[in-house]
Design a protein around this motif. Structure first.
Motif, PDB file in Angstrom:
ATOM      1  N   GLY A 260       0.831  -1.013   0.081  1.00 18.60           N
ATOM      2  CA  GLY A 260       0.134   0.062   0.008  1.00 18.60           C
ATOM      3  C   GLY A 260       0.760   1.180  -0.085  1.00 18.60           C
ATOM      4  O   GLY A 260       0.756   2.070  -0.791  1.00 18.60           O
ATOM      5  N   ILE A 261       1.977   1.078   1.022  1.00 14.91           N
ATOM      6  CA  ILE A 261       2.915   2.563   1.133  1.00 14.91           C
ATOM      7  C   ILE A 261       3.549   2.688  -0.400  1.00 14.91           C
ATOM      8  O   ILE A 261       3.516   3.833  -0.769  1.00 14.91           O
ATOM      9  N   ARG A 262       3.929   1.469  -0.769  1.00 10.85           N
ATOM     10  CA  ARG A 262       4.910   1.607  -2.107  1.00 10.85           C
ATOM     11  C   ARG A 262       4.030   2.291  -3.232  1.00 10.85           C
ATOM     12  O   ARG A 262       4.316   2.784  -3.920  1.00 10.85           O
ATOM     13  N   THR A 263       2.810   1.750  -3.260  1.00 12.23           N
ATOM     14  CA  THR A 263       1.849   1.813  -4.321  1.00 12.23           C
ATOM     15  C   THR A 263       1.746   3.672  -4.307  1.00 12.23           C
ATOM     16  O   THR A 263       1.768   4.268  -5.250  1.00 12.23           O
ATOM     17  N   VAL A 264       1.190   4.223  -3.307  1.00 13.27           N
ATOM     18  CA  VAL A 264       1.149   5.673  -3.009  1.00 13.27           C
ATOM     19  C   VAL A 264       2.241   6.282  -3.271  1.00 13.27           C
ATOM     20  O   VAL A 264       2.302   7.463  -3.951  1.00 13.27           O
ATOM     21  N   ILE A 265       3.389   6.011  -2.903  1.00  9.55           N
ATOM     22  CA  ILE A 265       4.754   6.507  -3.211  1.00  9.55           C
ATOM     23  C   ILE A 265       4.929   6.596  -4.578  1.00  9.55           C
ATOM     24  O   ILE A 265       5.268   7.881  -5.223  1.00  9.55           O
ATOM     25  N   GLU A 266       4.675   5.576  -5.194  1.00  6.91           N
ATOM     26  CA  GLU A 266       4.858   5.335  -7.047  1.00  6.91           C
ATOM     27  C   GLU A 266       4.187   6.460  -7.591  1.00  6.91           C
ATOM     28  O   GLU A 266       4.121   7.157  -8.630  1.00  6.91           O
ATOM     29  N   ILE A 300       6.091  -1.784  12.305  1.00  5.93           N
ATOM     30  CA  ILE A 300       5.277  -2.686  12.029  1.00  5.93           C
ATOM     31  C   ILE A 300       6.016  -4.214  12.254  1.00  5.93           C
ATOM     32  O   ILE A 300       7.158  -4.409  12.062  1.00  5.93           O
ATOM     33  N   GLY A 301       5.027  -5.135  12.645  1.00  9.54           N
ATOM     34  CA  GLY A 301       5.563  -6.367  13.142  1.00  9.54           C
ATOM     35  C   GLY A 301       5.521  -7.464  11.919  1.00  9.54           C
ATOM     36  O   GLY A 301       5.283  -7.028  10.796  1.00  9.54           O
ATOM     37  N   GLY A 302       5.085  -8.843  12.225  1.00  7.97           N
ATOM     38  CA  GLY A 302       5.041  -9.624  11.264  1.00  7.97           C
ATOM     39  C   GLY A 302       6.418 -10.263  10.962  1.00  7.97           C
ATOM     40  O   GLY A 302       7.382  -9.997  11.598  1.00  7.97           O
ATOM     41  N   PRO A 303       6.467 -11.124   9.579  1.00  4.67           N
ATOM     42  CA  PRO A 303       7.688 -11.681   9.366  1.00  4.67           C
ATOM     43  C   PRO A 303       8.742 -10.925   8.705  1.00  4.67           C
ATOM     44  O   PRO A 303       9.843 -11.217   8.467  1.00  4.67           O
ATOM     45  N   GLY A 304       8.419  -9.662   8.419  1.00  3.70           N
ATOM     46  CA  GLY A 304       9.411  -8.599   8.079  1.00  3.70           C
ATOM     47  C   GLY A 304       9.189  -8.279   6.451  1.00  3.70           C
ATOM     48  O   GLY A 304       9.972  -7.537   6.095  1.00  3.70           O
ATOM     49  N   VAL A 305       8.479  -8.959   5.810  1.00  2.00           N
ATOM     50  CA  VAL A 305       8.409  -8.701   4.153  1.00  2.00           C
ATOM     51  C   VAL A 305       7.989  -7.315   4.168  1.00  2.00           C
ATOM     52  O   VAL A 305       8.452  -6.476   3.288  1.00  2.00           O
ATOM     53  N   ASP A 306       6.783  -6.981   4.927  1.00  2.68           N
ATOM     54  CA  ASP A 306       6.251  -5.548   4.595  1.00  2.68           C
ATOM     55  C   ASP A 306       7.201  -4.607   5.233  1.00  2.68           C
ATOM     56  O   ASP A 306       7.455  -3.469   4.389  1.00  2.68           O
ATOM     57  N   GLN A 307       7.996  -4.666   6.202  1.00  2.00           N
ATOM     58  CA  GLN A 307       8.940  -3.704   6.576  1.00  2.00           C
ATOM     59  C   GLN A 307      10.087  -3.551   5.573  1.00  2.00           C
ATOM     60  O   GLN A 307      10.498  -2.527   5.153  1.00  2.00           O
ATOM     61  N   PHE A 308      10.573  -4.693   5.065  1.00  2.00           N
ATOM     62  CA  PHE A 308      11.606  -4.517   3.727  1.00  2.00           C
ATOM     63  C   PHE A 308      11.068  -3.795   2.820  1.00  2.00           C
ATOM     64  O   PHE A 308      11.765  -2.972   2.272  1.00  2.00           O
ATOM     65  N   LYS A 309       9.806  -3.934   2.295  1.00  2.00           N
ATOM     66  CA  LYS A 309       9.334  -3.210   0.967  1.00  2.00           C
ATOM     67  C   LYS A 309       9.104  -1.657   1.469  1.00  2.00           C
ATOM     68  O   LYS A 309       9.437  -1.036   0.451  1.00  2.00           O
ATOM     69  N   GLU A 312      12.744  -0.382   1.513  1.00  2.00           N
ATOM     70  CA  GLU A 312      13.356  -0.254  -0.101  1.00  2.00           C
ATOM     71  C   GLU A 312      12.659   1.212  -0.598  1.00  2.00           C
ATOM     72  O   GLU A 312      13.270   1.737  -1.307  1.00  2.00           O
ATOM     73  N   SER A 313      11.417   1.335  -0.497  1.00  2.00           N
ATOM     74  CA  SER A 313      10.754   2.307  -1.094  1.00  2.00           C
ATOM     75  C   SER A 313      10.891   3.535  -0.650  1.00  2.00           C
ATOM     76  O   SER A 313      11.386   4.438  -1.285  1.00  2.00           O
ATOM     77  N   LEU A 314      11.360   3.866   0.781  1.00  2.00           N
ATOM     78  CA  LEU A 314      11.612   4.982   1.415  1.00  2.00           C
ATOM     79  C   LEU A 314      13.148   5.392   0.866  1.00  2.00           C
ATOM     80  O   LEU A 314      13.476   6.508   0.738  1.00  2.00           O
TER      81      LEU A 314
END
Length: 379
Positions: A260-266, A300-309, A312-314
């Protein structure tokens, strides 16, 4: 009390009565006890600990069985299945996920994301099969309910494994470690038991604090869907344009906030002044529930995939990122939302506005992402 200190104390007591009628019997008993504790003290201690672990294991089994029962009854009530879902629920509780190979770590995030996507689709398909009458929101809630029952089942099996292993090998160290961690394990199991009821009834949970902040900010504004399972609303705040993002509710869902964040940034070609993330975070003992704190980084918690994305976008556009957290413990995070956490929402919004005023200027664009399970929280 130390056994040697007890024996010494009793010996002194007897010594004060040297002409007592039974003093010689007591003396013999003291020496017998002393010798028994020298040779068998450790084993006696272990049997005492085994009894304590057994008591907790019985309690864990009861919690696990109640969780399974709640999941089956909820599926029957909501899903109206034609056949008894018990067998299928039991099979679901034994599902497992194998992490990707990371000997060569390059690309492991995408492999992990693929496995998590497959898992998510598989779980949803299973729930739809068990509960054919459930709508999309109910499917998400039922999936969360089954996952909580699955967590209880796993906790019980792991504790039972080490209990039986310790008993079988008479290993003091296995039993001792098990006894030491049991208070924390029981606390986590009770938290999952509370979560299970919250998921079954579709109630907001403490983990949804970030999602509730976003829902309150976007209330009354037009929303649109963005990948994956997320919604965004354009909201004017303090003379800035804020893109407020959250997982799509009110079903149990955390969405893919990273996408979601990557989409809005792009969409804005990287012209974002700052990103502010809001999430529930674990408090330390002694800290107040619902305390609001501020920092930097991807909250953000979880397995780290969203944090990585997100990172990367930032990094691509050198966008600063700020975080506002609402403190709570593991029990509060998965239990029905407490008043202290609900009250923290307004304080969090004030803190967000303060960050926007201090870190951006009028006319800037900012992203505000409310992270967390959005069960019971619409948009």
């Amino acid at each position: 009390m130390n056994i040697f200190a007890v024996i010494s104390s009793l010996q002194n007591t007897v010594a004060q009565e040297p002409f007592g009628e039974f003093s010689w019997i007591l003396n013999i008993l003291f020496y017998v006890v002393f010798i028994i504790f020298i040779f068998y003290g450790q084993r006696i201690q272990m049997y005492v600990m085994i009894r304590e672990v057994e008591g907790s294991l019985y309690k864990l089994k009861y919690i696990k069985d109640e969780g399974r029962k709640t999941a089956i009854e909820t599926i029957k009530e909501i899903g109206k299945p034609q056949v008894d879902p018990t067998v299928r629920v039991d099979r679901f509780l034994e599902y497992f996920t194998i992490s990707p190979q990371s000997l060569d770590p390059a690309g492991v995030v995408w492999k992990l994301e693929h496995i998590l996507d497959v898992r998510d689709v598989r779980f949803k398909d299973e729930v739809k099969f068990m509960a054919p009458a459930a709508d999309e929101t109910q499917v998400n809630n039922l999936e969360n309910t089954l996952e909580a029952a699955m967590a209880l089942n796993y906790i019980y099996k792991v504790i039972r494994h080490y209990y039986l292993l310790g008993k079988k090998t008479l290993s003091l160290y296995i039993i001792m470690q098990l006894q030491m961690i049991l208070p924390l394990v029981m606390r986590e199991a009770e938290a999952y038991a509370s979560a299970l009821k919250a998921f079954a009834y579709g109630q907001p949970i403490g983990d949804g604090a970030g999602a509730l902040v976003a829902a309150k900010l976007m209330y009354g504004h037009e929303k649109r869907k963005i990948p994956k399972d997320c919604v965004v609303a354009t909201v004017p705040i303090e003379g800035r344009t804020a893109y407020v993002i959250k997982a799509e509710g009110p079903g149990g869902n955390v969405g893919k906030i990273g996408d979601g964040i990557r989409t809005v940034i792009e969409e804005n070609e990287g012209k974002i002044a700052t990103v502010i993330m809001i999430d529930a975070a674990m408090k330390l003992e002694g800290e107040e529930i619902g305390e609001v704190a501020e920092g930097v980084g991807a909250a953000i918690g979880g397995p780290g995939v969203d944090q990585f994305k997100i990172e990367e976008s930032l990094l691509k556009y050198r966008i600063p990122i700020n975080a506002v957290i609402v403190k709570e413990d593991i029990g509060d995070a998965v239990s029905p939302m407490r008043k202290e956490i609900f009250d923290a929402v307004d304080k969090t919004i004030e803190r967000i506005k303060q960050v926007i005023l201090e870190k951006t200027k009028e006319g800037d664009k900012v992203i505000i992402a409310g992270v967390g399970n959005t069960i019971g929280i619409g948009q």
